[in-house]
Design an enzyme around this catalytic site. Structure first.
Site, PDB file in Angstrom:
ATOM      1  N   GLY A  35       0.793  -1.234   0.000  1.00 19.63           N
ATOM      2  CA  GLY A  35       0.000   0.000   0.000  1.00 19.63           C
ATOM      3  C   GLY A  35       0.820   1.276   0.000  1.00 19.63           C
ATOM      4  N   SER A  36       2.040   1.230  -0.557  1.00 16.30           N
ATOM      5  CA  SER A  36       2.833   2.473  -0.570  1.00 16.30           C
ATOM      6  C   SER A  36       2.199   3.503  -1.508  1.00 16.30           C
ATOM      7  CB  SER A  36       4.294   2.199  -0.941  1.00 16.30           C
ATOM      8  OG  SER A  36       4.396   1.780  -2.283  1.00 16.30           O
ATOM      9  N   ASN A  37       1.593   3.057  -2.593  1.00  9.41           N
ATOM     10  CA  ASN A  37       0.899   3.993  -3.485  1.00  9.41           C
ATOM     11  C   ASN A  37      -0.342   4.574  -2.797  1.00  9.41           C
ATOM     12  OD1 ASN A  37       2.109   4.116  -6.359  1.00  9.41           O
ATOM     13  ND2 ASN A  37       2.211   1.945  -5.842  1.00  9.41           N
ATOM     14  N   MET A 113      -3.904  -7.267  -7.097  1.00 13.71           N
ATOM     15  CA  MET A 113      -3.294  -8.401  -7.779  1.00 13.71           C
ATOM     16  C   MET A 113      -4.322  -9.440  -8.243  1.00 13.71           C
ATOM     17  SD  MET A 113      -0.364  -7.147  -7.795  1.00 13.71           S
ATOM     18  CE  MET A 113       0.791  -8.346  -8.400  1.00 13.71           C
ATOM     19  N   ASN A 130      -5.509   1.578 -13.412  1.00 17.85           N
ATOM     20  CA  ASN A 130      -4.599   0.599 -12.808  1.00 17.85           C
ATOM     21  C   ASN A 130      -3.154   1.054 -12.975  1.00 17.85           C
ATOM     22  OD1 ASN A 130      -3.700  -2.013 -11.802  1.00 17.85           O
ATOM     23  ND2 ASN A 130      -3.176  -2.523 -13.921  1.00 17.85           N
ATOM     24  N   HIS A 132       0.767  -0.213 -13.096  1.00 19.70           N
ATOM     25  CA  HIS A 132       1.460  -1.463 -13.410  1.00 19.70           C
ATOM     26  C   HIS A 132       2.964  -1.174 -13.555  1.00 19.70           C
ATOM     27  CE1 HIS A 132       1.860  -5.517 -15.049  1.00 19.70           C
ATOM     28  NE2 HIS A 132       2.673  -5.002 -15.942  1.00 19.70           N
TER      29      HIS A 132
END
Ligand code: GAR
Length: 214
Positions: A35-37, A113, A130, A132
């Protein structure tokens, strides 16, 4: 854009400021991991640097770091573990219902994921984006950073795109690229890609949000 020697990475398109949203853009974040984003979005919203309202985090793993972050930041979250659902359809239905109930405008997959079905995309009736960790359309799938390294790529990066039924496809919103150095190791490369992801994701949301509000 020309990659200058002193630049560590290149981002295209070059976006310099985040769109303003009044009222704030209501988003849902789907994440499966650290969850760093997600944290980047929380921090920008907290500092009032980005007009987003994170209405809900949806996660498929109760032990994931993103759930801890949501708890600490008092962001509502919903955990949906596929193994406790009857089947994939049931798993997706539960998430769709939660998204509809949460009254959101845009869905952000930030380290989600799980592959979503066409039925899911059509049922939520919201734009989904999304992030990626590759320069799409190269290296789709589960291990894009490793694949880029093992295939001898000299450049890789990350992409944010609209979600369509075909996995890791759909119109690109923004990409960040960096050189793969000689003797690069996967951890270092992953860290560098994360650094770029944290820069580009807010701009991608800003652009997609603008489209949603138009
Ligand atoms: C990110 O690198 C993201 O691009 C990737 O998972 C990581 C999540 O990091 N997503 C995918 O691979 C999706 N196919 P985070 O949990 O620290 O934000």
């Amino acid at each position: 854009m020309i990659l200058k020697k002193e630049q560590k990475y290149i981002i295209s398109p070059e976006l310099n400021s985040l769109n303003r949203f009044s009222p704030k853009l209501k988003i849902a974040v789907l994440a499966s991991g650290e969850g760093s984003n997600f944290q980047v979005l929380i921090d920008l919203a907290k500092k009032e640097l980005f007009d987003i309202d994170i209405k809900i985090l949806i996660c498929n793993n109760k032990n994931a770091g993103c759930v801890k972050r949501a708890t600490e930041e008092k962001i509502p979250y919903f955990i949906c573990d596929e193994s406790s659902c009857k089947n994939r359809d049931d798993f997706e239905k539960k998430i769709i219902n939660k998204l509809i109930e949460s009254d959101i405008e845009l869905i952000i997959m930030a380290g989600w994921m799980k592959i979503v079905t066409e039925k899911f995309i059509n049922s939520v009736r919201k734009k989904i984006i999304n992030i990626h960790p590759s320069l799409l359309p190269s290296f789709k799938g589960k291990n894009p950073i490793k694949d880029a390294l093992e295939n001898g790529s000299l450049i890789t990066g990350c992409s944010v795109h609209y979600v369509v039924p075909e996995v890791d496809s759909g119109e690109l919103i923004i990409q960040g690229a960096l050189a793969i150095n000689k003797d690069e190791n996967i951890q270092n490369l992953t860290n560098n890609i994360h650094e770029i992801e944290h820069l580009i994701l807010p701009f991608a949301i800003s652009e997609a949000g603008f489209t949603v509000r138009r």
